[in-house]
Design a protein around this motif. Structure first.
Motif, PDB file in Angstrom:
ATOM      1  N   ARG A  21       0.833  -1.204   0.000  1.00  0.00           N
ATOM      2  CA  ARG A  21       0.000   0.000   0.000  1.00  0.00           C
ATOM      3  C   ARG A  21       0.869   1.257   0.000  1.00  0.00           C
ATOM      4  O   ARG A  21       0.508   2.271  -0.607  1.00  0.00           O
ATOM      5  N   ALA A  22       2.004   1.193   0.673  1.00  0.00           N
ATOM      6  CA  ALA A  22       2.919   2.340   0.654  1.00  0.00           C
ATOM      7  C   ALA A  22       3.450   2.574  -0.752  1.00  0.00           C
ATOM      8  O   ALA A  22       3.550   3.718  -1.211  1.00  0.00           O
ATOM      9  N   GLU A  26       2.711   5.977  -3.455  1.00  0.00           N
ATOM     10  CA  GLU A  26       3.761   6.824  -4.021  1.00  0.00           C
ATOM     11  C   GLU A  26       3.553   7.113  -5.505  1.00  0.00           C
ATOM     12  O   GLU A  26       4.196   8.000  -6.062  1.00  0.00           O
ATOM     13  N   ARG A  27       2.664   6.387  -6.156  1.00  0.00           N
ATOM     14  CA  ARG A  27       2.468   6.531  -7.602  1.00  0.00           C
ATOM     15  C   ARG A  27       1.697   7.805  -7.923  1.00  0.00           C
ATOM     16  O   ARG A  27       0.780   8.197  -7.192  1.00  0.00           O
ATOM     17  N   ALA A  28       2.043   8.414  -9.056  1.00  0.00           N
ATOM     18  CA  ALA A  28       1.301   9.595  -9.505  1.00  0.00           C
ATOM     19  C   ALA A  28      -0.131   9.224  -9.872  1.00  0.00           C
ATOM     20  O   ALA A  28      -1.051  10.035  -9.732  1.00  0.00           O
ATOM     21  N   ASP A  29      -0.331   8.003 -10.372  1.00  0.00           N
ATOM     22  CA  ASP A  29      -1.663   7.554 -10.769  1.00  0.00           C
ATOM     23  C   ASP A  29      -2.263   6.605  -9.729  1.00  0.00           C
ATOM     24  O   ASP A  29      -3.039   5.722 -10.060  1.00  0.00           O
ATOM     25  N   ARG A  30      -1.921   6.814  -8.469  1.00  0.00           N
ATOM     26  CA  ARG A  30      -2.352   5.905  -7.403  1.00  0.00           C
ATOM     27  C   ARG A  30      -3.870   5.760  -7.360  1.00  0.00           C
ATOM     28  O   ARG A  30      -4.609   6.709  -7.625  1.00  0.00           O
ATOM     29  N   LEU A  31      -4.289   4.560  -7.000  1.00  0.00           N
ATOM     30  CA  LEU A  31      -5.712   4.258  -6.888  1.00  0.00           C
ATOM     31  C   LEU A  31      -6.268   4.632  -5.520  1.00  0.00           C
ATOM     32  O   LEU A  31      -7.486   4.658  -5.331  1.00  0.00           O
ATOM     33  N   PHE A  32      -5.399   4.877  -4.580  1.00  0.00           N
ATOM     34  CA  PHE A  32      -5.787   5.303  -3.237  1.00  0.00           C
ATOM     35  C   PHE A  32      -4.562   5.926  -2.596  1.00  0.00           C
ATOM     36  O   PHE A  32      -3.438   5.775  -3.094  1.00  0.00           O
ATOM     37  N   ASP A  33      -4.759   6.608  -1.498  1.00  0.00           N
ATOM     38  CA  ASP A  33      -3.639   7.196  -0.764  1.00  0.00           C
ATOM     39  C   ASP A  33      -3.744   6.763   0.697  1.00  0.00           C
ATOM     40  O   ASP A  33      -4.679   7.131   1.386  1.00  0.00           O
ATOM     41  N   ASP A  34      -2.787   5.943   1.110  1.00  0.00           N
ATOM     42  CA  ASP A  34      -2.715   5.546   2.512  1.00  0.00           C
ATOM     43  C   ASP A  34      -1.519   6.270   3.123  1.00  0.00           C
ATOM     44  O   ASP A  34      -0.382   5.812   3.008  1.00  0.00           O
ATOM     45  N   ALA A  91      -3.253  -3.376  -4.914  1.00  0.00           N
ATOM     46  CA  ALA A  91      -3.768  -2.058  -5.292  1.00  0.00           C
ATOM     47  C   ALA A  91      -5.221  -2.149  -5.751  1.00  0.00           C
ATOM     48  O   ALA A  91      -6.074  -1.355  -5.319  1.00  0.00           O
ATOM     49  N   ILE A  92      -5.503  -3.128  -6.620  1.00  0.00           N
ATOM     50  CA  ILE A  92      -6.869  -3.284  -7.120  1.00  0.00           C
ATOM     51  C   ILE A  92      -7.815  -3.667  -5.990  1.00  0.00           C
ATOM     52  O   ILE A  92      -8.919  -3.133  -5.863  1.00  0.00           O
ATOM     53  N   ARG A  93      -7.394  -4.604  -5.163  1.00  0.00           N
ATOM     54  CA  ARG A  93      -8.237  -5.051  -4.067  1.00  0.00           C
ATOM     55  C   ARG A  93      -8.575  -3.913  -3.117  1.00  0.00           C
ATOM     56  O   ARG A  93      -9.736  -3.735  -2.720  1.00  0.00           O
ATOM     57  N   THR A  94      -7.569  -3.139  -2.734  1.00  0.00           N
ATOM     58  CA  THR A  94      -7.794  -2.047  -1.792  1.00  0.00           C
ATOM     59  C   THR A  94      -8.801  -1.053  -2.345  1.00  0.00           C
ATOM     60  O   THR A  94      -9.745  -0.648  -1.653  1.00  0.00           O
ATOM     61  N   ARG A  95      -8.610  -0.667  -3.622  1.00  0.00           N
ATOM     62  CA  ARG A  95      -9.518   0.312  -4.216  1.00  0.00           C
ATOM     63  C   ARG A  95     -10.938  -0.260  -4.345  1.00  0.00           C
ATOM     64  O   ARG A  95     -11.929   0.430  -4.029  1.00  0.00           O
ATOM     65  N   PHE A  96     -11.050  -1.502  -4.797  1.00  0.00           N
ATOM     66  CA  PHE A  96     -12.374  -2.102  -4.961  1.00  0.00           C
ATOM     67  C   PHE A  96     -13.123  -2.141  -3.635  1.00  0.00           C
ATOM     68  O   PHE A  96     -14.314  -1.802  -3.561  1.00  0.00           O
ATOM     69  N   LEU A  97     -12.442  -2.550  -2.579  1.00  0.00           N
ATOM     70  CA  LEU A  97     -13.103  -2.661  -1.276  1.00  0.00           C
ATOM     71  C   LEU A  97     -13.354  -1.296  -0.644  1.00  0.00           C
ATOM     72  O   LEU A  97     -14.335  -1.125   0.081  1.00  0.00           O
ATOM     73  N   ASP A  98     -12.487  -0.315  -0.920  1.00  0.00           N
ATOM     74  CA  ASP A  98     -12.796   1.065  -0.528  1.00  0.00           C
ATOM     75  C   ASP A  98     -14.110   1.495  -1.161  1.00  0.00           C
ATOM     76  O   ASP A  98     -15.001   2.049  -0.494  1.00  0.00           O
TER      77      ASP A  98
END
Length: 301
Positions: A21-22, A26-34, A91-98
Motif C-alpha cells: 500500500r505504501a 507513491e504513484r502519480a496515478d495511485r488508486l488510493f492514498d494511505d 492495489a486493485i483489491r484495496t480500491r475495490f473494497l474502498d
C-alpha cells in the motif's frame, strides 16, 4: 510505543501488505492514498525484534496470501514476477473494497465491521458520512501495533472508530455486541484477505455469526480466489521459501463459498479481477485469476 515484537503468525502478514500500500501511495496515478502505510513499514525492524533475520530484511515476504510472497521471478513465458503481480492485486483489491464500503454508506448504511482489519487505515483515510460507526476486529498484537504507530503519527479517525481485540475462531460476535454493534441496523462487513487462513469449519462458523448479526440489506465483501486454478495464489502455495506464509493457509470454504452464502440467504455477486482492474485503467501482469465476492442479505424466508 507498544512492543511491536509481539506481532506473530498471521498478524505479521499485515506488514507486507502495508508495504504494498505504501508503494501504491507513491504513484502519480495511485488508486488510493494511505498516508500511514509507510509509517508501519518504518516500524518493521522494531516490530520484528527477535524474529528471523530474513523476515526483518524482507518485509514484503510477509504479505499474506493471496496478497504477496517474496519477490521471485515467474516461470518462463510469464511476463512478470509474482511480486509485481501481487503488488498489482493489492492495489486493485484495496480500491475495490474502498469503493464497496463507500457505496454502502452512500446507500444509507452507517455501521461498518472490518473483520481481521489488519493495518489498513480506512477509518482514517476515507471520507465517511457523518454518523458512521466503524468496528475493527483483529488480534490484540495487531491492534496494539497499529494504534501505537497511528498515535505516533497524530492520526485522527474520520468516523466513530472502535477497535476490538478478539480471536475470530472464538466468540467474537458476543464481544462485538458488547462493544456496541446494533444488530437491528444494516451492517456492511468486510473480511479482507481472511478466509484463506481459516479451515472450512472455522470459515463456516464465522460466516454463520456474520449472518446471525445481519438484518436484510446488510452486505459483505471479501477476496475470492481458487487455490487450485493455476493462478498466482496456487503458484505461491508451491513456491520454495514461501512455506512460512503458505503453511498458514487453510483454504476456507473454497469454491463452495458462493453456494454457502446463497443457502444462508445472501444474494451473491462475483467480480473477476481482470474487468475490475480495467475499470481502474490498470492491468494485472500475467494471468488475471480470481476476484471479489460481494453479497447482500435478503429478507428472512
Amino acid at each position: 510505543m507498544a512492543n511491536h515484537g509481539t506481532l506473530r503468525g498471521v498478524g505479521q502478514t499485515a506488514l507486507g501488505v502495508a508495504k504494498f500500500r505504501a508503494r501504491e501511495s507513491e504513484r502519480a496515478d495511485r488508486l488510493f492514498d494511505d498516508p500511514y502505510a509507510e509509517a508501519f513499514v518504518a516500524a518493521v525492524p522494531e516490530a520484528l525484534a527477535g524474529a528471523p533475520e530474513a523476515l526483518a530484511a524482507a518485509p514484503e515476504a510477509l504479505a499474506g496470501a493471496p496478497e504477496a510472497v517474496a519477490e521471485r521471478r515467474a516461470p518462463p513465458g510469464e511476463p512478470s514476477s509474482l511480486g509485481a503481480i501481487f503488488q498489482a492485486r493489492v492495489a486493485i483489491r484495496t480500491r475495490f473494497l474502498d469503493d464497496y464500503l463507500l457505496a454502502a454508506t452512500a446507500a444509507g448504511c452507517r455501521q461498518i465491521v472490518l473483520v481481521a482489519a489488519g493495518l489498513d487505515t480506512r477509518g482514517y483515510r476515507l471520507e465517511w458520512p457523518t454518523g458512521t460507526r466503524l468496528f475493527e476486529i483483529d488480534q490484540p498484537d495487531v491492534l496494539a501495533f497499529k494504534d501505537a504507530v497511528l498515535n505516533s503519527q497524530g492520526a485522527v479517525p474520520r468516523c466513530d472508530r472502535m477497535a476490538l481485540a478478539a480471536d475470530l475462531r472464538e466468540d467474537w460476535a458476543g464481544a462485538l455486541l458488547g462493544c456496541g454493534l446494533r444488530p437491528a441496523e444494516r451492517t456492511a462487513w468486510l473480511a479482507e484477505g481472511l478466509l484463506i487462513y481459516l479451515t472450512a469449519e472455522e470459515a463456516g462458523r464465522l460466516l454463520e455469526a456474520v449472518t446471525g448479526l445481519s438484518v436484510p440489506g446488510s452486505q459483505i465483501a471479501f477476496e475470492y480466489n481458487d487455490t487450485h486454478d493455476g493462478g498466482p495464489v496456487s503458484r505461491a502455495a508451491v513456491m520454495p521459501g514461501a512455506s512460512r506464509i503458505t503453511s498458514l493457509w487453510k483454504g476456507g470454504l473454497g469454491a463452495d463459498t458462493p453456494d454457502w452464502l446463497t443457502r444462508h440467504g445472501w444474494r451473491v455477486q462475483t467480480h473477476d479481477i481482470g474487468p475490475v482492474a480495467a475499470s481502474y485503467r490498470r492491468r494485472i501482469p500475467g494471468r488475471a485469476s480470481g476476484g471479489f465476492l460481494t453479497a447482500t442479505r435478503g429478507p428472512a424466508s
